[in-house]
Design a protein around this motif. Structure first.
Motif, PDB file in Angstrom:
ATOM      1  N   ASP A 140      -1.944   4.829  -2.613  1.00  0.00           N
ATOM      2  CA  ASP A 140      -3.110   4.144  -3.158  1.00  0.00           C
ATOM      3  C   ASP A 140      -4.050   5.099  -3.908  1.00  0.00           C
ATOM      4  OD1 ASP A 140      -4.747   5.387  -1.160  1.00  0.00           O
ATOM      5  OD2 ASP A 140      -4.144   3.847   0.248  1.00  0.00           O
ATOM      6  N   TYR A 141      -4.980   4.493  -4.643  1.00  0.00           N
ATOM      7  CA  TYR A 141      -5.885   5.188  -5.546  1.00  0.00           C
ATOM      8  C   TYR A 141      -7.271   4.611  -5.337  1.00  0.00           C
ATOM      9  CZ  TYR A 141      -7.145   7.427 -10.008  1.00  0.00           C
ATOM     10  OH  TYR A 141      -7.699   8.217 -10.969  1.00  0.00           O
ATOM     11  N   ARG A 142      -8.336   5.366  -5.632  1.00  0.00           N
ATOM     12  CA  ARG A 142      -9.694   4.899  -5.357  1.00  0.00           C
ATOM     13  C   ARG A 142     -10.528   4.848  -6.632  1.00  0.00           C
ATOM     14  NH1 ARG A 142     -11.403   9.454  -1.366  1.00  0.00           N
ATOM     15  NH2 ARG A 142     -10.302  10.589  -2.979  1.00  0.00           N
TER      16      ARG A 142
ATOM     17  N   THR B 206      -2.766   0.818 -12.112  1.00  0.00           N
ATOM     18  CA  THR B 206      -3.522   0.654 -10.864  1.00  0.00           C
ATOM     19  C   THR B 206      -4.213  -0.704 -10.870  1.00  0.00           C
ATOM     20  OG1 THR B 206      -5.527   1.720 -11.749  1.00  0.00           O
ATOM     21  CG2 THR B 206      -3.925   3.132 -10.655  1.00  0.00           C
TER      22      THR B 206
ATOM     23  N   VAL C 154     -10.155   0.460  -2.817  1.00  0.00           N
ATOM     24  CA  VAL C 154      -8.812   1.028  -2.917  1.00  0.00           C
ATOM     25  C   VAL C 154      -7.970   0.226  -3.901  1.00  0.00           C
ATOM     26  CG1 VAL C 154      -6.686   1.547  -1.650  1.00  0.00           C
ATOM     27  CG2 VAL C 154      -8.918   1.951  -0.578  1.00  0.00           C
ATOM     28  N   TYR C 155      -7.219   0.962  -4.733  1.00  0.00           N
ATOM     29  CA  TYR C 155      -6.306   0.368  -5.703  1.00  0.00           C
ATOM     30  C   TYR C 155      -4.873   0.708  -5.322  1.00  0.00           C
ATOM     31  CZ  TYR C 155      -9.941  -0.914  -9.086  1.00  0.00           C
ATOM     32  OH  TYR C 155     -11.004  -1.498  -9.720  1.00  0.00           O
ATOM     33  N   ALA C 156      -3.945  -0.137  -5.752  1.00  0.00           N
ATOM     34  CA  ALA C 156      -2.517   0.076  -5.502  1.00  0.00           C
ATOM     35  C   ALA C 156      -1.803   0.340  -6.821  1.00  0.00           C
ATOM     36  CB  ALA C 156      -1.916  -1.142  -4.817  1.00  0.00           C
ATOM     37  N   HIS C 157      -0.623   0.933  -6.739  1.00  0.00           N
ATOM     38  CA  HIS C 157       0.199   1.168  -7.920  1.00  0.00           C
ATOM     39  C   HIS C 157       1.111  -0.024  -8.155  1.00  0.00           C
ATOM     40  CE1 HIS C 157      -0.857   5.412  -6.871  1.00  0.00           C
ATOM     41  NE2 HIS C 157      -0.989   5.476  -8.182  1.00  0.00           N
TER      42      HIS C 157
ATOM     43  N   ARG D 135       0.846  -1.197   0.000  1.00  0.00           N
ATOM     44  CA  ARG D 135       0.000   0.000   0.000  1.00  0.00           C
ATOM     45  C   ARG D 135       0.881   1.246   0.000  1.00  0.00           C
ATOM     46  NH1 ARG D 135      -5.531   0.783   3.483  1.00  0.00           N
ATOM     47  NH2 ARG D 135      -6.218   2.703   2.475  1.00  0.00           N
ATOM     48  N   LYS D 136       1.247   1.686  -1.206  1.00  0.00           N
ATOM     49  CA  LYS D 136       2.055   2.894  -1.366  1.00  0.00           C
ATOM     50  C   LYS D 136       1.389   3.809  -2.372  1.00  0.00           C
ATOM     51  CE  LYS D 136       6.537   0.826  -0.240  1.00  0.00           C
ATOM     52  NZ  LYS D 136       7.929   0.573  -0.723  1.00  0.00           N
TER      53      LYS D 136
ATOM     54  N   LEU E  11      -6.182  -3.179  -4.524  1.00  0.00           N
ATOM     55  CA  LEU E  11      -5.299  -3.497  -3.402  1.00  0.00           C
ATOM     56  C   LEU E  11      -5.857  -4.710  -2.657  1.00  0.00           C
ATOM     57  CD1 LEU E  11      -2.884  -2.853  -1.579  1.00  0.00           C
ATOM     58  CD2 LEU E  11      -4.345  -1.231  -0.344  1.00  0.00           C
TER      59      LEU E  11
ATOM     60  N   SER F  18      -2.150   5.335 -13.541  1.00  0.00           N
ATOM     61  CA  SER F  18      -2.412   6.260 -12.446  1.00  0.00           C
ATOM     62  C   SER F  18      -2.331   7.708 -12.924  1.00  0.00           C
ATOM     63  CB  SER F  18      -1.393   6.031 -11.330  1.00  0.00           C
ATOM     64  OG  SER F  18      -1.475   7.051 -10.368  1.00  0.00           O
TER      65      SER F  18
END
Length: 284
Positions: free
Chosen positions: A114-116, A272, A239-242, A111-112, A275, A264
């Protein structure tokens, strides 16, 4: 099933038990119009002139999908019966149960930054979690992450969503989610806030294949929600992760998977992906 007054309606049941099936997906093959059954297994779907030459796709986890041309629908009420497709899944689960395992280990995305994302009802997003160990095992826990949707007072009206969690093998040849690993989805109802949902699944005996596992999350409309707008968002956000790789596929109400390569806004060189964190036990 009835075909009357610009509406398609019906009830969906298990062909063996005659139990009604909730959250079954019903959609037209050639459009993104669709709905799902309610707590009584009943659905209603609007019918336009264009839809009258279309075909209904009825799909549900653990059952064979069914296609019904709209012009073949009777004018009187009729049941739709779906056949179970579970024998192979249950055989694999039995083999998983009998094996011996190591202690649980944590895997998944970091989790660095994160994006929604907000998803439309009926949309399923599936992410591939690779098996870096290349050792078969069993899944013991799934963690999904959500954040508050603050759009209620802004441009889009927002409605509550539930989520169905599903588990697939990864099809190496076709490079997409493959066979189901569990015959029934898991329903979760996260609140509209920053939230980590932990799902204990050790008792389900879910195989963790050497190729990795695909975790699907389908956005579901609760029965009490009645949207009045054609454009709206849902809550909470997933929540999404990179990541450097695009490892996500999307499907609408049981239609074929489509690879997603969403980059992203903040890190254009990164993709993305949902997560997801897992706990797994490897075979000894």
């Amino acid at each position: 099933m009835g075909l009357q007054a610009q509406e398609v309606s019906g009830i969906v049941k298990d062909s063996l038990t005659q139990e009604t099936l909730l959250y079954v997906n019903i959609t037209y093959l050639h459009s993104d119009e669709g709905t799902s059954t309610d707590q009584q297994g009943v659905f209603q779907l609007q019918l336009s002139e264009e839809n009258k030459t279309d075909t209904l796709l009825i799909s549900y986890v653990g059952y064979r999908s069914k296609l019904i041309p709209v012009h073949q629908l009777n004018s009187t009420s009729e049941e739709i019966l779906l056949q179970q497709e579970r024998a192979e899944i249950e055989t694999v689960q039995l083999q998983v149960k009998k094996a011996k395992y190591t202690s649980a280990r944590k895997i998944g995305f970091k989790r660095k930054g994160d994006y929604r994302h907000s998803k439309a009802y009926g949309t399923e997003v599936c992410v591939w979690i690779k098996n870096e160990e290349r050792r078969a095992g069993k899944l013991t826990e799934v963690q999904l992450f959500f954040k508050k949707n603050k759009e209620q007072n802004k441009k889009w009206k927002s409605y509550q969503a539930y989520f169905l969690v599903k588990f697939y093998a990864f099809d190496v040849e076709k490079r997409k989610p493959g066979n189901l690993l569990v015959a029934e989805p898991i329903l979760i109802q996260p609140k509209n806030k920053r939230n980590t949902v932990k799902i204990e699944v050790e008792d389900l005996n879910i195989l963790y294949p050497v190729e990795g596992i695909c975790i699907g999350v389908e956005t579901i409309k609760p029965e009490h929600i009645k949207p009045t707008e054609s454009m709206f968002s849902t809550y909470p956000y997933q929540v999404y992760a990179h990541s450097k790789e695009a490892l996500t596929w999307g499907s609408f109400r049981g239609k074929p998977w489509k690879k997603q390569r969403r980059r992203s806004y903040f890190k254009p060189n990164m993709f993305t992906n949902p997560l997801v964190k897992l706990k797994v036990k490897y075979r000894k």
